[in-house]
Design a protein around this motif. Structure first.
Motif, PDB file in Angstrom:
ATOM      1  N   GLN A   1       0.105 -12.664  26.006  1.00  0.00           N
ATOM      2  CA  GLN A   1      -1.002 -12.472  25.076  1.00  0.00           C
ATOM      3  C   GLN A   1      -0.519 -12.331  23.628  1.00  0.00           C
ATOM      4  O   GLN A   1      -1.215 -12.712  22.678  1.00  0.00           O
ATOM      5  CB  GLN A   1      -1.813 -11.235  25.461  1.00  0.00           C
ATOM      6  CG  GLN A   1      -2.525 -11.354  26.804  1.00  0.00           C
ATOM      7  CD  GLN A   1      -3.208 -10.071  27.212  1.00  0.00           C
ATOM      8  OE1 GLN A   1      -3.271  -9.115  26.426  1.00  0.00           O
ATOM      9  NE2 GLN A   1      -3.741 -10.047  28.436  1.00  0.00           N
ATOM     10  N   ASP A   2       0.680 -11.781  23.444  1.00  0.00           N
ATOM     11  CA  ASP A   2       1.198 -11.528  22.089  1.00  0.00           C
ATOM     12  C   ASP A   2       1.910 -12.733  21.486  1.00  0.00           C
ATOM     13  O   ASP A   2       2.279 -12.707  20.307  1.00  0.00           O
ATOM     14  CB  ASP A   2       2.175 -10.337  22.118  1.00  0.00           C
ATOM     15  CG  ASP A   2       1.451  -9.036  22.432  1.00  0.00           C
ATOM     16  OD1 ASP A   2       0.217  -8.991  22.259  1.00  0.00           O
ATOM     17  OD2 ASP A   2       2.133  -8.078  22.877  1.00  0.00           O
ATOM     18  N   LEU A   3       2.110 -13.782  22.307  1.00  0.00           N
ATOM     19  CA  LEU A   3       2.792 -14.945  21.757  1.00  0.00           C
ATOM     20  C   LEU A   3       1.909 -15.633  20.713  1.00  0.00           C
ATOM     21  O   LEU A   3       0.713 -15.827  20.933  1.00  0.00           O
ATOM     22  CB  LEU A   3       3.134 -15.928  22.879  1.00  0.00           C
ATOM     23  CG  LEU A   3       4.280 -15.536  23.820  1.00  0.00           C
ATOM     24  CD1 LEU A   3       4.401 -16.577  24.945  1.00  0.00           C
ATOM     25  CD2 LEU A   3       5.596 -15.428  23.052  1.00  0.00           C
ATOM     26  N   PRO A   4       2.511 -16.000  19.576  1.00  0.00           N
ATOM     27  CA  PRO A   4       1.719 -16.708  18.557  1.00  0.00           C
ATOM     28  C   PRO A   4       1.370 -18.120  19.032  1.00  0.00           C
ATOM     29  O   PRO A   4       2.051 -18.678  19.905  1.00  0.00           O
ATOM     30  CB  PRO A   4       2.667 -16.748  17.343  1.00  0.00           C
ATOM     31  CG  PRO A   4       4.022 -16.612  17.931  1.00  0.00           C
ATOM     32  CD  PRO A   4       3.891 -15.770  19.151  1.00  0.00           C
ATOM     33  N   PRO A   5       0.306 -18.694  18.477  1.00  0.00           N
ATOM     34  CA  PRO A   5      -0.072 -20.068  18.871  1.00  0.00           C
ATOM     35  C   PRO A   5       1.069 -21.040  18.575  1.00  0.00           C
ATOM     36  O   PRO A   5       1.882 -20.839  17.672  1.00  0.00           O
ATOM     37  CB  PRO A   5      -1.294 -20.353  18.004  1.00  0.00           C
ATOM     38  CG  PRO A   5      -1.817 -19.008  17.607  1.00  0.00           C
ATOM     39  CD  PRO A   5      -0.634 -18.114  17.506  1.00  0.00           C
TER      40      PRO A   5
ATOM     41  N   ASN B   1       3.407 -21.905  20.795  1.00  0.00           N
ATOM     42  CA  ASN B   1       4.584 -21.651  21.641  1.00  0.00           C
ATOM     43  C   ASN B   1       4.266 -21.990  23.100  1.00  0.00           C
ATOM     44  O   ASN B   1       4.446 -21.174  23.998  1.00  0.00           O
ATOM     45  CB  ASN B   1       5.030 -20.188  21.528  1.00  0.00           C
ATOM     46  CG  ASN B   1       5.653 -19.874  20.180  1.00  0.00           C
ATOM     47  OD1 ASN B   1       6.787 -20.247  19.925  1.00  0.00           O
ATOM     48  ND2 ASN B   1       4.890 -19.222  19.319  1.00  0.00           N
TER      49      ASN B   1
END
Length: 284
Positions: free
Chosen positions: A221-225, A227
């Motif tokens: 959920q915390d991964l930036p768009p 990736n």
């Protein structure tokens, strides 16, 4: 001969002694079976056909039961012949022999008792077990003579063989029972270890994997768009955690299902069959 055959059919040492006494009584005589102490200085009554009233009177006189009385083994030629040489011996003074072994008894009273029972004469025969005299068979009766010694000696030898056979059978039975107890203890230890491992897998490993899955989901959920490949690897890792948790659950179930302690055998078996049916698509 018939008495010897009857003794051979007895299974336990207690049965052998009782059969010896019963057969002697059936022939019209009284029997006293003595067991020697390891030092061969004392003997105890293992079985006898003497009337209970006589035994009760003797027990009152010495203050203990017949089985508890320690009879002193006289060290005279008569006894040495029986014990050391293994030869049966005849006596016509049964009261005197008893008085030597139990000095607490009144000799005059003993003579009155032996006369009233008709056991003034007696034959003392060794009971050989594994080649060593470990007991005595006393056959007493008013009609006994020196000529009866060989027959009584043959019977005593057969009785000794029967006692040894019964002792070996009893020892074998005891060994089997001890093995069964040991097997139950081993099985109990195995079950306790299975239970410990099952709980460790279910609780400790299961909780750690659950925490790992939650962390992977939060990381996704915390991964930036942008990736996408990394997000896919995180998702794949979470899926691997799910598979691992399922394998551990099955392993813990196989070791010892928690429901076995919580619900009992029947519900656990029912649940096991349902799970198996779902995995194999078979109707159970």
């Amino acid at each position: 001969s018939q008495a010897g055959q009857a003794v051979q059919r007895a299974l336990t040492p207690q049965e052998v002694r009782k059969t010896i006494a019963d057969e002697v009584l059936g022939l019209g005589y009284h029997a006293i079976i003595l067991t020697l102490s390891p030092d061969r200085k004392h003997a105890s009554i293992s079985h006898t056909t003497l009337p209970p009233a006589i035994l009760a009177a003797a027990e009152d006189r010495v203050g203990m039961t017949a089985g508890e009385v320690q009879i002193r083994v006289p060290q005279d030629d008569f006894v040495r012949r029986v014990l050391d040489e293994g030869k049966s011996s005849f006596t016509d003074d049964m009261a005197g022999r008893i008085a030597l072994g139990v000095p607490e008894m009144d000799p005059d009273l003993l003579r009155q008792v032996t006369e009233s029972l008709g056991i003034e004469q007696a034959i003392f025969a060794p009971l050989p077990v594994t080649g060593k005299t470990q007991g005595l068979l006393i056959v007493a009766g008013a009609q006994l003579t020196e000529a009866d010694v060989p027959a009584i000696e043959i019977f005593a030898n057969e009785a000794g063989i029967a006692l040894e056979n019964a002792r070996l059978v009893d020892k074998l039975t005891t060994s089997r029972e001890e093995l069964q107890v040991l097997a139950r203890r081993v099985l109990t230890a195995q079950e306790e270890e299975r239970q410990r491992l099952s709980r460790a897998l279910h609780d400790e490993a299961g909780q750690a994997l659950t925490a790992l899955k939650i962390n992977l989901e939060l990381l996704a959920q915390d991964l930036p768009p942008g990736n996408g490949p990394l997000a896919q690897r995180v998702t794949d890792s979470a899926s691997m955690v799910d598979n691992t948790m399922e394998q551990i659950r099955h392993l813990a179930q196989g070791l010892r299902p928690p429901a076995l302690d919580a619900l009992g055998l029947d519900p656990t078996l029912e649940g096991h069959c349902q799970d198996f049916a779902e995995r194999t698509m078979l109707r159970i």
